[in-house]
Scaffold this motif. Structure first.
Motif, PDB file in Angstrom:
ATOM      1  N   LEU A 171      -3.311   3.729  -2.102  1.00 53.34           N
ATOM      2  CA  LEU A 171      -3.453   3.045  -0.813  1.00 53.34           C
ATOM      3  C   LEU A 171      -2.412   1.942  -0.663  1.00 53.34           C
ATOM      4  CD1 LEU A 171      -7.281   2.750  -0.228  1.00 53.34           C
ATOM      5  CD2 LEU A 171      -5.597   3.789   1.257  1.00 53.34           C
ATOM      6  N   MET A 172      -2.145   1.231  -1.767  1.00 55.26           N
ATOM      7  CA  MET A 172      -1.133   0.170  -1.689  1.00 55.26           C
ATOM      8  C   MET A 172       0.237   0.761  -1.387  1.00 55.26           C
ATOM      9  SD  MET A 172      -2.057  -2.544  -4.627  1.00 55.26           S
ATOM     10  CE  MET A 172      -0.829  -3.731  -4.168  1.00 55.26           C
ATOM     11  N   VAL A 173       0.554   1.837  -2.073  1.00 56.60           N
ATOM     12  CA  VAL A 173       1.867   2.444  -1.848  1.00 56.60           C
ATOM     13  C   VAL A 173       1.932   3.019  -0.427  1.00 56.60           C
ATOM     14  CG1 VAL A 173       3.440   4.242  -2.626  1.00 56.60           C
ATOM     15  CG2 VAL A 173       2.212   2.870  -4.290  1.00 56.60           C
ATOM     16  N   LEU A 174       0.800   3.547   0.031  1.00 53.17           N
ATOM     17  CA  LEU A 174       0.734   4.079   1.400  1.00 53.17           C
ATOM     18  C   LEU A 174       1.104   3.008   2.418  1.00 53.17           C
ATOM     19  CD1 LEU A 174      -0.396   6.532   3.181  1.00 53.17           C
ATOM     20  CD2 LEU A 174      -2.419   5.106   3.404  1.00 53.17           C
ATOM     21  N   SER A 175       0.675   1.789   2.139  1.00 52.16           N
ATOM     22  CA  SER A 175       0.932   0.717   3.104  1.00 52.16           C
ATOM     23  C   SER A 175       2.430   0.506   3.301  1.00 52.16           C
ATOM     24  CB  SER A 175       0.295  -0.574   2.631  1.00 52.16           C
ATOM     25  OG  SER A 175       1.083  -1.121   1.611  1.00 52.16           O
ATOM     26  N   ILE A 176       3.217   0.824   2.269  1.00 45.18           N
ATOM     27  CA  ILE A 176       4.671   0.703   2.425  1.00 45.18           C
ATOM     28  C   ILE A 176       5.121   1.677   3.497  1.00 45.18           C
ATOM     29  CG2 ILE A 176       6.883   0.887   1.245  1.00 45.18           C
ATOM     30  CD1 ILE A 176       5.370   0.416  -1.360  1.00 45.18           C
ATOM     31  N   ILE A 177       4.479   2.853   3.483  1.00 54.78           N
ATOM     32  CA  ILE A 177       4.902   3.875   4.432  1.00 54.78           C
ATOM     33  C   ILE A 177       4.454   3.506   5.848  1.00 54.78           C
ATOM     34  CG2 ILE A 177       4.699   6.331   4.997  1.00 54.78           C
ATOM     35  CD1 ILE A 177       4.099   6.612   1.863  1.00 54.78           C
ATOM     36  N   VAL A 178       3.228   2.992   5.991  1.00 55.11           N
ATOM     37  CA  VAL A 178       2.772   2.667   7.343  1.00 55.11           C
ATOM     38  C   VAL A 178       3.378   1.376   7.880  1.00 55.11           C
ATOM     39  CG1 VAL A 178       0.586   3.882   7.068  1.00 55.11           C
ATOM     40  CG2 VAL A 178       0.674   1.426   6.652  1.00 55.11           C
ATOM     41  N   GLY A 179       4.249   0.745   7.148  1.00 47.94           N
ATOM     42  CA  GLY A 179       4.933  -0.393   7.742  1.00 47.94           C
ATOM     43  C   GLY A 179       4.921  -1.652   6.914  1.00 47.94           C
ATOM     44  N   GLY A 180       4.328  -1.562   5.757  1.00 49.45           N
ATOM     45  CA  GLY A 180       4.432  -2.711   4.868  1.00 49.45           C
ATOM     46  C   GLY A 180       3.492  -3.841   5.217  1.00 49.45           C
ATOM     47  N   VAL A 181       3.460  -4.781   4.328  1.00 50.80           N
ATOM     48  CA  VAL A 181       2.628  -5.967   4.496  1.00 50.80           C
ATOM     49  C   VAL A 181       3.516  -7.158   4.263  1.00 50.80           C
ATOM     50  CG1 VAL A 181       0.388  -6.882   3.908  1.00 50.80           C
ATOM     51  CG2 VAL A 181       1.040  -4.651   3.099  1.00 50.80           C
ATOM     52  N   ASP A 182       3.347  -8.196   5.046  1.00 49.14           N
ATOM     53  CA  ASP A 182       4.234  -9.337   4.891  1.00 49.14           C
ATOM     54  C   ASP A 182       3.449 -10.627   4.758  1.00 49.14           C
ATOM     55  OD1 ASP A 182       3.263  -9.418   7.412  1.00 49.14           O
ATOM     56  OD2 ASP A 182       5.142  -9.958   8.378  1.00 49.14           O
ATOM     57  N   THR A 183       2.303 -10.571   4.075  1.00 50.23           N
ATOM     58  CA  THR A 183       1.480 -11.768   3.973  1.00 50.23           C
ATOM     59  C   THR A 183       1.736 -12.552   2.702  1.00 50.23           C
ATOM     60  OG1 THR A 183      -0.199 -10.481   2.851  1.00 50.23           O
ATOM     61  CG2 THR A 183      -0.413 -10.694   5.212  1.00 50.23           C
ATOM     62  N   GLY A 184       2.510 -12.007   1.790  1.00 52.53           N
ATOM     63  CA  GLY A 184       2.502 -12.563   0.437  1.00 52.53           C
ATOM     64  C   GLY A 184       1.279 -12.014  -0.267  1.00 52.53           C
TER      65      GLY A 184
END
Lengths: 333, 114, 294, 540
Positions: free
Chosen positions: D123-136
């Motif tokens: 799921l974490m790696v998936l988030s890279i595909i759906v656009g990433g996370v930029d919260t720290g």
């Protein structure tokens, strides 16, 4: 935004006469009363740390060298326990850390008590801009203060958490939405000092820069009076430009045609823009006024509806000034 | 192996039905009592009564329904540790949040008006 | 997995070691459950300690008789579960099945009552913060007259009374008139002179008929929506645990029907019982903390 | 009964026999592979970050991409490498062996925990595909609830699952250590690695559920808007920080304690000397575990936390320094008058000592209220936590070298192992000492642009990062070379006295045909070196 950092680089206004290691390898020159105290605690811890680091490393290297043996060798005895030694290296560090705590605590508490005769400045963080409000209601993008007088800051934020950081004053405090954090300092040296945002706040976090400008005795009042009267001194278009800079428009709306978080102001006035619902609108007085007061009413296609409302934050005259400023950017002018 | 299993594991404490019934009765009475206690206004003391009754009820469940009274003591230690760390968590957070209340802007909730 | 006996895996020396390990494991798991709920209890304590008025006010919208009923239902289920464990220990298969079924029935009853409560809250808009509809507080706590349709239509009515620019849904609440929001902003500015971006930080202003009105017990305190957020979080997480417990009880009921348990082998019943009692204990605390605030 | 070639690797064959295995050793290997994959990914992010920071303006990526890079670097390193690295991979393999047990207490739960881990990681790696996370990696509100990208939800869900994977592993270890110790193995006859894992498991049990509820609240806050943490709805963002750090400070020790356990093993075995003051090391692990729950507030000194809480947390913070110092002195005393062979694992052990000493000592600046205000949220903090987290990685690699012969039955090139360690550590010093200097001069962390006066230091730091990567590639090379061409390993290549060295390398499926008698795990006097088998044999 990229331009912002680059500007600072080329304008040379970053205290250019100060090389990084001006006074010490570790700390920039102190410029507030608290900074001198903090630096003392820093040095205190630094030398204790240095002593223990050298001790541990030296012993380690000594043992590695002295007791190096080929494979298959076995240790000849050697202690596996020593109560006096263990008590020593438990109790001695205990007293040392108690001393470190006490020094840090004492210094912190001295600066935690806000003096009564301070001068109040209110600080608002907004993505990605600092706004400093003076008692007469004037808002500036930089922090101007008189030297030698306690300055009381009241910090808040209008969106996410920011953190006001002035390294030269050893001062840092978060600006948190929904609350007023308090902090104070007293500058000791006139000059310009860098202000950062230290708490990550999004795309423009590293461009959320400002200056702390410490005025020599007597000059601060003149500066404030002069700065606050910009509306009467400047033409409406010039006043609009100042508002553009000090109230945070510049963070999202560029003047050079590049699209930021919002559309560029270059050539915007009088043009026809397409809204996200397909409506076409001519940029005129009514549209600009509506966009400032109700930003979500009409959003230009291709942009997110993220602009905060300026209702109750800009006066009618301010809006008219901004409109005059936009007119100077119209195509063909 | 099966034989051995049935012998060694057949020794856990079987709680008499009489005890279970008594605990059940006590729990029901305590529930009625805690509701009744709210009808009397004792100020801040009401909270302590309510929590005291709840703790008494929870202890009954733990000791008899969950066999903690007859169990290995370490299981009780595990449970008490969990409660202790929740208590540490809540009390240290409370020490801070009650202190910083004056800094909060009362009723700040701008998005509710959207 | 194992060579001799499917019930004692190869890495255990004896069934006793297995039983003790499993029970210890279950207690450790229960400890994590307590800390999981501990977070929500912490949120509860923080808001209650700092805003007791919100809790005094909010609690009158909860029906303490339904809460007490549910407490008794869960206690009964705990009792039948404890009895079921006893029957399993004694190898009484039929009684075990009856008692497990009764436990399931009680759990279903609990969820039914909970559903009635949730439905009432939903009808009156007494929901968590973002879905919270302040006008619901205007009505009497338990016998609100407004229907869903009425309040829904009220919500769509745009009110822009004095030509002030209104910003869409911000002014759509008929009780939160534009003027009031602006007045609140002004009051805020007087106090702080730092205008925030976004709309006024006035919290729930709808309950105040006018600023001159005497605040009464019925005046909603600011940020009363947080009470309902915490109510839904605590009861919701507990409800999820009840559902998980029902699944586990259903599972052992099935195994009991197949005759898989005996007086020498009842570990699964024992463990599910422990879990179920913990769910009961948590409710024993939730009931006074949410329903019985005086 | 056991044919010499019948070991856990050859016991059964086929991909299914791995994916559905209940053998703790195979599960440990599957963790190892997954974790190393995550480490590689996060390492690549780190190199991209350091490349971007070569110049004050834009170098290779935009500000938004940069923000996603450092978020994923931090989140993946912490949640997928540093936290699970030693307990889940090495611990799973070694713990039952050291206990003299056939497996962990709940093998099925162990496998379930692994799949939770894989699913969370996916799921974490998936988030890279759906656009990433930029919260720290800290997910501070209201940025994470209001402004951040939608990718934050899969990441939060992923971390939630990883948390439960961690809880179940901890639960398994606690029960295993309580109930499966070999006959005669008292609490103070356990190898110290197990004490480290036990203390870690206590924290996993008591702290991780709070992370679970915090992330759950964050997801609910974002999806439904409950107003607990979001000031826009009446919530309190500083309360979020309390919740987050109640887990995340103990989490630092969830990472460090297993590493300290590994180091206790390495220092003693490779000095061929009994560990100095066993009980002090064991109890200091437990003390660290308990104290670490009282100190989370030192992450919040400038957040608006009250002065009273600041004082309490500062004072409590220093309490953790004592047991840590005790451990360091005990390791040094273990080396004193030992017979030290500078094997690759020993190189990593002394690297750990020197790096971790700096990490611990610079913590003083952060625990002290006065200096914390100046250096918090700057590169000083970045350098400080890399000086504590990277030693965990160092201990992980050292432990891997230490148990590699046991895991694979193969030896590796000591020469290249030592070179890799030296290159890595030299690179590390260059990378992060420069960051201390930047930090004290006021360079804020998580900054995409920086003032030009920091350019030279940033470039030095980036060069150091490249050296670190080189060192790691050399280490990876030794492992791959060992798998292909490594010499067969003896059952006891180092002369250790704990149980894992008393079964063949690699161990058979059931670990021990007969559990050996429990003795002092650090009394190595019975073992004699036999050069012809490159290993130690018990004296008869």
């Amino acid at each position: 935004m990229i331009a912002h950092a680059a500007d600072l680089a080329t304008s040379g206004s970053l205290i250019p006469e100060r090389p990084l290691f001006g006074s010490s390898l570790w700390l920039p020159p102190p410029a507030s009363t608290a900074a001198i105290e903090v630096d003392w605690v820093f040095q205190f811890i630094f030398w204790i740390d240095a002593f223990f680091f050298v001790l541990v490393t030296a012993l380690m290297i000594l043992f590695l060298w002295r007791y190096a043996r080929p494979r298959g060798a076995r240790a000849v005895g050697g202690p596996t326990h020593s109560t006096p030694l263990e008590i020593t290296w438990t109790v001695v560090p205990l007293f040392i850390v108690m001393a470190i705590f006490y020094e840090g605590f004492r210094t912190y508490m001295e600066s935690a008590v806000t003096p009564g005769n301070g001068y109040d400045v209110q600080v608002t963080g907004q993505q990605w801009k600092w706004m400093f409000t003076y008692p007469n209601g004037y808002v500036d993008e930089n922090l101007h203060v008189p030297v030698g007088r306690p300055i009381r800051l009241t910090l808040t934020s209008s969106d996410v958490i920011h953190s006001l950081y002035i390294p030269a004053f050893r001062l840092k405090k978060d600006a948190v939405p929904g609350r007023f954090n308090k902090e104070w300092f007293q500058a000791t040296q006139p000059g310009e000092y860098q202000i950062f945002c230290a708490e990550y706040c999004g795309t423009g976090h590293s461009d959320m820069l400002a200056k702390a400008i410490v005025h020599p005795p007597g000059e601060f009042e003149n500066w404030l009076e002069n700065a606050a009267s910009y509306a009467s001194r400047l033409s409406p278009a010039e006043a609009g430009e100042k508002i553009y800079h000090i109230r945070g428009c510049a963070q999202c709306h560029s003047l050079d045609g590049t699209a930021g978080t919002g559309p560029s102001f270059k050539g915007l006035w009088g043009s026809t823009v397409t809204m996200s619902d397909g409506l076409k609108v001519v940029v005129d007085e009514n549209y600009v006024r509506e966009s400032i007061l109700q930003p979500q009413a009409k959003v230009v296609a291709g942009f997110q509806p993220v602009m905060p409302t300026f209702q109750s934050r800009l006066k009618d005259q301010d809006i008219l000034d901004v409109i005059e400023f936009l007119k100077t950017l119209a195509p063909g002018r | 192996m099966n034989e051995k299993a049935s012998h060694s594991a057949a020794r856990p404490h079987v709680v008499p039905l009489r005890v279970l019934l008594a605990v059940w009765g006590a729990l029901m009475v305590f529930t009625a009592l805690t509701v009744a206690a709210t009808e009397v206004d004792l100020g801040a003391f009401n909270l302590f009564i309510a929590l005291g009754i709840a703790t008494a009820k929870a202890s009954l469940v733990l000791l008899y329904f969950m066999h903690l009274r007859y169990d290995k003591p370490f299981n009780a230690v595990v449970f008490i540790c969990a409660l202790l760390f929740v208590a540490i968590f809540i009390s240290l957070v409370l020490v801070d949040t009650t202190q910083y209340q004056p800094e909060l802007i009362p009723g700040y909730a701008p998005e509710l008006l959207k | 997995m194992s060579r001799e006996d499917p019930r004692v895996p190869h890495h255990f020396e004896s069934a006793e070691q297995q039983t003790e390990s499993a029970r210890l494991g279950m207690w450790v798991f229960l400890a994590t459950e307590i800390l999981l709920f501990g977070g929500l209890f912490c949120a509860y304590s923080v808001y209650r300690a700092n805003h007791p008025d919100v809790f005094y006010y909010g609690t009158q919208f909860l029906d303490k008789h339904l809460g007490a009923l549910n407490t008794m239902v869960l206690i009964c289920s705990s009792f039948t579960m404890a009895w079921a464990v006893r029957c399993a220990q004694l190898g009484e298969r039929r009684a075990l099945m009856v008692l497990l079924s009764m436990t399931l029935l009680c759990a279903a009853l609990f969820l039914g009552v909970k559903a009635i409560e949730y439905r009432q809250k939903w009808k009156h808009g007494l929901l968590w913060a973002r879905k919270f509809r302040a006008e619901a507080l205007e009505r009497s706590p338990t016998k609100a007259g407004a229907t869903w349709a009425e309040t829904a239509s009220a919500k769509t009515t745009m009110a822009a009374p004095d030509g002030q620019p209104t910003s869409g849904p911000a002014a759509s609440n008929p009780l939160t008139t534009g003027t009031k929001a602006l007045a609140a902003t002004a009051a805020f500015e007087d106090r702080t002179s730092i205008p925030p971006a976004g709309t006024a930080p006035a919290g729930v202003v709808s309950g105040k008929k006018s600023s001159a009105a005497k605040p009464s017990e019925r005046t909603p305190p600011e940020n009363v929506q947080v009470f309902f957020s915490i109510y839904f979080l605590l009861t919701g997480l507990h409800g999820l645990h009840v559902i998980a417990g029902m699944l586990a009880i259903g599972w052992i009921l099935r195994r009991a029907r197949r005759g898989e348990f005996s007086s020498g082998n009842f570990l699964a019943v024992d463990l599910v019982g422990l879990y179920w009692h913990l769910v009961d204990i948590i409710w024993i605390y939730l009931f006074p903390l949410l329903y019985l605030i005086h | 009964m056991a044919h010499p070639s019948d070991n856990y690797l050859t016991h059964t064959r086929g991909i299914k026999s791995w994916l559905l295995t209940l053998d703790h050793k195979r599960i440990g290997i599957m963790y190892l592979v997954t974790i190393l994959g995550a480490f590689l990914l996060a390492g690549i992010f780190a190199l991209l970050i350091r490349t971007e920071l070569l110049t004050p303006g834009q170098t290779i990526v935009t500000a938004d991409t940069y923000n996603r890079l450092f978020t994923l670097h931090g989140a993946i390193m912490i949640f997928l490498f540093v936290i699970p690295g030693i307990p889940s991979a090495l611990g799973n393999f070694v713990l039952p062996l050291q206990l003299g047990a056939k497996d962990v207490a709940f093998p099925r739960l162990n496998l379930f925990s692994y799949y939770l881990f894989v699913f969370g990681a996916a799921l974490m790696v998936l988030s890279i595909i759906v656009g990433g996370v930029d919260t720290g990696w800290t997910f501070y509100t209201p940025y994470s609830t209001d402004k951040a990208r939608a990718g934050v939800i899969p990441v939060l869900t992923g971390v939630f699952l990883l948390g439960f994977s961690s809880i179940f592993t901890g639960l398994n270890f606690i029960v295993s250590i309580h109930k499966l110790r070999a006959p005669g193995m008292g609490w103070f006859r356990m190898p110290l690695f197990l004490w480290g894992l036990y203390a870690t498991a206590i924290m996993q049990i008591l702290a991780t559920p709070v992370l679970g509820i915090t992330l759950l609240l964050l997801i609910v806050e974002r999806v439904l808007g409950v107003g607990i943490f979001d000031p826009g709805l009446g919530g309190d963002p500083v309360l979020f920080q309390h919740f987050f750090w109640f887990y995340s400070h103990p989490a630092v020790y969830i990472m460090v304690l297993p590493a300290m356990g590994v180091i206790s093993e390495l220092v003693s075995v490779h000095s061929h000397k009994h560990i100095f003051s066993y009980k002090m090391i064991a109890w200091s692990s437990v003390a660290i575990a308990v104290f670490s729950f009282f100190v989370w507030g030192h992450h919040m000194f400038v957040s608006g936390q009250s002065a009273m809480a600041n004082m309490i947390f500062s004072a409590l913070t220093f309490s953790v320094a004592i047991p840590t110092a005790v451990k360091v002195f005990n390791w040094l005393a273990t080396m004193f008058r030992g017979a030290i062979t500078l094997t690759t694992p020993m190189c990593y052990a002394v690297a750990f000592l020197s790096l971790f000493a700096i990490g611990g000592l610079t913590g003083m600046f952060l625990g002290s209220l006065a200096t914390n205000v100046h250096v918090t949220d700057t590169y000083f903090v970045v350098a400080h936590f890399h000086f504590t987290m990277v030693p965990v990685g160092v201990a992980f690699i050292g432990g891997l070298y230490h148990w590699w012969p046991k895991i694979t039955g193969r030896m590796y090139s000591e020469k290249w192992g030592r070179i890799g360690c030296a290159v890595f550590v030299a690179g590390f010093y260059v990378t992060f000492v420069t960051q201390f200097i930047m930090g004290t001069h006021g360079m804020p962390r998580r900054s995409y642009h920086y003032l030009p006066e920091f350019t030279a230091l940033h470039q030095m730091s980036s060069a150091g990062a490249l050296a670190m990567a080189t060192g790691l590639f050399i280490a990876a090379g030794t492992f791959i070379h060992s798998l292909v061409k490594g010499l067969p390993a003896a059952a006891n290549p180092w002369g250790g006295a704990s149980f894992e060295w008393q079964c063949p390398s690699p161990p058979p499926h059931d670990n021990f045909t007969e559990t050996p008698p429990a003795g002092d795990p650090y009394d190595m006097s019975d073992w004699e070196y036999h050069p012809e088998i490159r290993g130690y044999v018990r004296k008869t």
